[in-house]
Design a protein around this motif. Sequence first.
Motif, mmCIF file in Angstrom:
data_model
loop_
_atom_site.group_PDB
_atom_site.id
_atom_site.type_symbol
_atom_site.label_atom_id
_atom_site.label_comp_id
_atom_site.label_asym_id
_atom_site.label_seq_id
_atom_site.Cartn_x
_atom_site.Cartn_y
_atom_site.Cartn_z
ATOM 1 N N TYR A 32 0.986 -1.390 0.030
ATOM 2 C CA TYR A 32 0.633 0.104 -0.143
ATOM 3 C C TYR A 32 1.001 0.631 -0.207
ATOM 4 O O TYR A 32 0.657 2.085 -0.984
ATOM 5 C CB TYR A 32 -1.057 -0.323 1.388
ATOM 6 C CG TYR A 32 -1.667 1.115 1.118
ATOM 7 C CD1 TYR A 32 -2.792 1.182 0.339
ATOM 8 C CD2 TYR A 32 -1.256 2.364 2.244
ATOM 9 C CE1 TYR A 32 -3.877 2.500 0.305
ATOM 10 C CE2 TYR A 32 -2.141 3.427 2.194
ATOM 11 C CZ TYR A 32 -3.808 3.844 1.357
ATOM 12 O OH TYR A 32 -4.307 4.602 1.618
ATOM 13 N N ARG A 33 2.166 1.561 0.592
ATOM 14 C CA ARG A 33 2.893 2.201 0.672
ATOM 15 C C ARG A 33 3.489 2.530 -0.179
ATOM 16 O O ARG A 33 3.593 3.682 -1.034
ATOM 17 C CB ARG A 33 3.841 2.433 2.269
ATOM 18 C CG ARG A 33 4.650 3.458 2.104
ATOM 19 C CD ARG A 33 5.773 3.024 3.752
ATOM 20 N NE ARG A 33 6.695 4.149 3.475
ATOM 21 C CZ ARG A 33 7.161 5.142 4.653
ATOM 22 N NH1 ARG A 33 6.743 4.539 5.506
ATOM 23 N NH2 ARG A 33 7.903 5.622 4.532
ATOM 24 N N ASN A 34 4.167 1.329 -0.944
ATOM 25 C CA ASN A 34 4.716 1.585 -2.000
ATOM 26 C C ASN A 34 3.872 2.381 -3.557
ATOM 27 O O ASN A 34 4.457 2.973 -4.094
ATOM 28 C CB ASN A 34 5.335 0.343 -2.647
ATOM 29 C CG ASN A 34 6.486 -0.470 -1.655
ATOM 30 O OD1 ASN A 34 7.417 0.922 -1.974
ATOM 31 N ND2 ASN A 34 6.644 -1.409 -1.589
ATOM 32 N N ALA A 35 2.227 1.624 -3.310
ATOM 33 C CA ALA A 35 1.366 2.334 -4.207
ATOM 34 C C ALA A 35 1.592 3.909 -4.431
ATOM 35 O O ALA A 35 1.270 5.004 -5.355
ATOM 36 C CB ALA A 35 0.130 2.120 -4.084
ATOM 37 N N VAL A 36 1.083 4.600 -2.768
ATOM 38 C CA VAL A 36 0.635 5.551 -2.900
ATOM 39 C C VAL A 36 2.096 6.190 -3.575
ATOM 40 O O VAL A 36 2.069 7.831 -3.363
ATOM 41 C CB VAL A 36 0.600 6.059 -1.142
ATOM 42 C CG1 VAL A 36 0.554 7.014 -0.525
ATOM 43 C CG2 VAL A 36 -0.717 5.227 -0.865
ATOM 44 N N GLU A 37 3.435 5.941 -2.579
ATOM 45 C CA GLU A 37 4.143 6.746 -3.170
ATOM 46 C C GLU A 37 4.463 7.144 -4.915
ATOM 47 O O GLU A 37 4.641 7.982 -4.923
ATOM 48 C CB GLU A 37 5.413 5.765 -2.736
ATOM 49 C CG GLU A 37 5.750 6.017 -0.990
ATOM 50 C CD GLU A 37 6.673 5.377 -0.726
ATOM 51 O OE1 GLU A 37 7.380 4.392 -0.997
ATOM 52 O OE2 GLU A 37 7.453 5.861 0.875
ATOM 53 N N GLY A 38 3.508 6.117 -5.216
ATOM 54 C CA GLY A 38 3.804 5.594 -7.057
ATOM 55 C C GLY A 38 3.429 7.087 -7.123
ATOM 56 O O GLY A 38 3.785 7.545 -8.511
ATOM 57 N N VAL A 39 1.629 7.257 -6.814
ATOM 58 C CA VAL A 39 0.495 7.685 -7.068
ATOM 59 C C VAL A 39 1.348 9.140 -6.705
ATOM 60 O O VAL A 39 1.803 10.241 -7.120
ATOM 61 C CB VAL A 39 -0.482 7.817 -6.492
ATOM 62 C CG1 VAL A 39 -1.233 8.801 -6.212
ATOM 63 C CG2 VAL A 39 -1.150 6.623 -6.902
ATOM 64 N N ILE A 40 2.318 9.782 -5.604
ATOM 65 C CA ILE A 40 2.936 11.054 -5.733
ATOM 66 C C ILE A 40 3.595 10.569 -6.254
ATOM 67 O O ILE A 40 3.633 12.198 -6.354
ATOM 68 C CB ILE A 40 3.920 11.001 -3.781
ATOM 69 C CG1 ILE A 40 2.047 10.860 -2.444
ATOM 70 C CG2 ILE A 40 4.108 12.099 -3.311
ATOM 71 C CD1 ILE A 40 2.622 10.345 -1.442
ATOM 72 N N ALA A 41 4.841 10.492 -6.977
ATOM 73 C CA ALA A 41 5.541 10.144 -7.893
ATOM 74 C C ALA A 41 5.441 11.171 -9.137
ATOM 75 O O ALA A 41 5.766 11.523 -9.791
ATOM 76 C CB ALA A 41 6.579 9.516 -7.511
ATOM 77 N N ALA A 42 4.257 9.913 -9.113
ATOM 78 C CA ALA A 42 3.189 10.500 -10.415
ATOM 79 C C ALA A 42 3.136 11.740 -10.735
ATOM 80 O O ALA A 42 2.839 12.657 -11.542
ATOM 81 C CB ALA A 42 2.407 9.745 -10.674
#
Length: 119
Positions: A32-42
Amino acid sequence: MDVTDEEIDAAVELAAALASGRFEPAEQRDAYRNAVEGVIAAKEAGHRIEPAAEPLTAGKVVDLMAALQQSVQDAKAARGENAPPADIHDLPTGKKAAKKAAKRTHAKHLLGVTKKASL
């Protein structure tokens, strides 16, 4: 909350397995954290985030007690441990217990041991 003896035994065994030093928090992954960090980076890169087209389906229901027991058994097997379960004894009560606690408190006082302040 009611907790069964079986749940307590499994939790104690898991805690002992984790305390043995085999648990490596750095090896754990938080999807979940990895997915949220991916969204933030995008978003930082200026990409527009679209919601998922398909609704999420319900995941598989997991029996947590069975998973906990299996984890404990796996940890024991990995260590080659076949020890019988520990005996559980009632805590002493009455004058003996009070005397013991008083002695411990007095000894801590003499050694200068104090409780840490909680925030």
